[in-house]
Design an enzyme around this catalytic site. Structure first.
Site, PDB file in Angstrom:
ATOM      1  N   GLY A  30       3.639  -3.929  14.755  1.00 34.01           N
ATOM      2  CA  GLY A  30       3.335  -5.152  14.398  1.00 34.01           C
ATOM      3  C   GLY A  30       4.211  -5.843  13.460  1.00 34.01           C
ATOM      4  N   ASP A  31       4.011  -4.896  12.269  1.00 36.92           N
ATOM      5  CA  ASP A  31       4.740  -5.769  11.044  1.00 36.92           C
ATOM      6  C   ASP A  31       6.173  -5.894  11.499  1.00 36.92           C
ATOM      7  OD1 ASP A  31       2.555  -5.510   9.646  1.00 36.92           O
ATOM      8  OD2 ASP A  31       2.586  -3.274   9.021  1.00 36.92           O
TER       9      ASP A  31
ATOM     10  N   ALA B 128       4.393  -5.721   2.465  1.00 36.42           N
ATOM     11  CA  ALA B 128       5.520  -4.592   2.350  1.00 36.42           C
ATOM     12  C   ALA B 128       6.323  -4.215   3.326  1.00 36.42           C
ATOM     13  CB  ALA B 128       5.354  -3.371   1.368  1.00 36.42           C
TER      14      ALA B 128
ATOM     15  N   ASP C 114       0.800   4.870   2.300  1.00 40.66           N
ATOM     16  CA  ASP C 114       0.158   5.099   3.419  1.00 40.66           C
ATOM     17  C   ASP C 114       0.020   6.600   3.220  1.00 40.66           C
ATOM     18  OD1 ASP C 114      -0.010   2.691   4.508  1.00 40.66           O
ATOM     19  OD2 ASP C 114       1.719   2.775   5.957  1.00 40.66           O
TER      20      ASP C 114
ATOM     21  N   THR D  32       0.706 -10.849  20.356  1.00 42.07           N
ATOM     22  CA  THR D  32       1.359  -9.572  21.251  1.00 42.07           C
ATOM     23  C   THR D  32       0.601  -8.758  21.720  1.00 42.07           C
ATOM     24  OG1 THR D  32       0.767  -8.560  18.992  1.00 42.07           O
ATOM     25  CG2 THR D  32       2.981  -9.457  18.818  1.00 42.07           C
TER      26      THR D  32
ATOM     27  N   GLY E 181       4.408  -6.575  25.585  1.00 42.40           N
ATOM     28  CA  GLY E 181       5.305  -7.452  25.130  1.00 42.40           C
ATOM     29  C   GLY E 181       4.725  -8.585  24.445  1.00 42.40           C
TER      30      GLY E 181
ATOM     31  N   ASN F 212       0.866  -1.059   0.097  1.00 40.07           N
ATOM     32  CA  ASN F 212      -0.106   0.006  -0.011  1.00 40.07           C
ATOM     33  C   ASN F 212       0.920   1.278  -0.012  1.00 40.07           C
ATOM     34  OD1 ASN F 212      -2.389  -1.372   0.298  1.00 40.07           O
ATOM     35  ND2 ASN F 212      -2.334  -1.483   2.426  1.00 40.07           N
TER      36      ASN F 212
ATOM     37  N   GLY G 194       5.968   6.839  10.617  1.00 40.19           N
ATOM     38  CA  GLY G 194       5.843   6.060   9.419  1.00 40.19           C
ATOM     39  C   GLY G 194       6.052   4.568   9.576  1.00 40.19           C
TER      40      GLY G 194
END
Length: 304
Positions: free
Chosen positions: A244-245, A42, A13, A212, A217, A11, A278
């Protein structure tokens, strides 16, 4: 070097900084606007590459300016983009993100991501077969995720599935997953068990889930029923988009070193990622994570 195959979304953003999140019908004046490359797939590909993995990606973008920019950006990060398709039917996916006080709200328009078909993944079978670990998410069609899981299982390559945005998943798919990486809400949705406390939910899939929980943690119940907790690392958060990514990418990049060490590495990488604006902007290098860990007094996951 760990070889990671990422199958997922790409995507652009569109990020606005606001003093607070608007109420329905309200217009606010923001302080800043930026465009950043994004999409869970990505993001995870870029993060894994920065963390020292050899990364190839299977995905789909539109034949537009955003698509061209995103492909160029992935290549510049060292990601193999040869299996990324360009759709003639849909525009590149976008995410509209509001950021306030280090938290965010996100609206995703999938666009070309929903044009990624099982046949496209099957055409990349050799890429998946040669990987050390496969990483995927749910911002692409579920049938494409299922095709990815079948290929990974066929070639005995461990599959990490980040089930976001969450939907109820079949037992057949869960059986093919080496590691599921939800947050607490996502885990309840995946299992259809909203009333269970999360330790009980983890126990339903022993050895398969790393859950998560933001600054707290990550948690895991191993195959023998042992409960693990990897505490979060204290940092000053600027933007949690992409944390998270980063966690998922770090888990994949460190997978071969064992789950306990991978969880600690991933928690540290995710903590560093929120210190800059970002989704991809704050994703750290392997050297930065190792330095952070060396200066931390925090130990490996605690067992209870």
């Amino acid at each position: 070097m760990t070889k990671v195959a990422v199958v997922g979304s790409i995507n652009m953003d569109l990020v606005a900084l606001v003093p607070r999140f608007p109420a329905p019908g309200e217009t606010l004046i923001g302080s800043r606007f930026e465009t950043f490359p994004g999409g869970k797939g990505a993001n995870q590909a870029v993060a894994a590459a920065r963390l020292g993995a050899e990364v190839a990606m299977v995905g789909c973008v539109g034949g537009d300016g955003f698509g061209r920019e995103l492909l160029s950006g992935l290549a510049a990060e060292g990601v193999d983009t040869s299996a990324i398709h360009v759709s003639g039917e849909a525009s590149t996916g976008v995410a509209s993100i509001l950021v306030s006080g280090g938290e965010n709200t996100i609206v995703v328009v999938p666009g070309a991501n929903h044009c990624l078909t099982p046949s496209m993944v099957e055409a990349s079978e050799q890429l998946i077969a040669s990987a050390d670990v496969v990483l995927t998410q749910l911002e692409i069609p579920l049938e494409t995720v299922e095709a990815t899981a079948r290929l990974a299982s066929r070639h005995r390559v461990p599959l990490i599935l980040n089930p976001a945005p969450a939907v109820r998943l079949s037992r057949a798919l869960l059986d093919q997953v080496a590691c599921l990486t939800p947050n607490e809400h996502e885990l309840a949705t995946v299992l259809g068990a909203p009333s269970l406390p999360f330790p009980d939910m983890l126990a339903l899939l022993p050895g398969k889930v790393v859950m998560t929980k933001g600054e707290h943690g990550a948690y895991h119940v191993d195959g023998s029923g042992q409960f693990w907790h990897q505490p979060g690392f204290a940092v000053s958060a600027v933007d949690t988009t992409g944390a998270g990514d980063t966690f998922n990418a770090a888990l994949a990049a460190a997978w071969q070193g064992g789950l306990r060490q991978a969880m600690r590495f991933a928690a540290a990488a995710a903590a560093l990622s929120v210190t800059r604006l970002g989704a991809q902007g704050g994703m750290p290098s392997a050297a930065a994570v190792e330095s952070f860990l060396q200066n931390s007094t925090q130990n490996a996951p605690s067992l209870t």
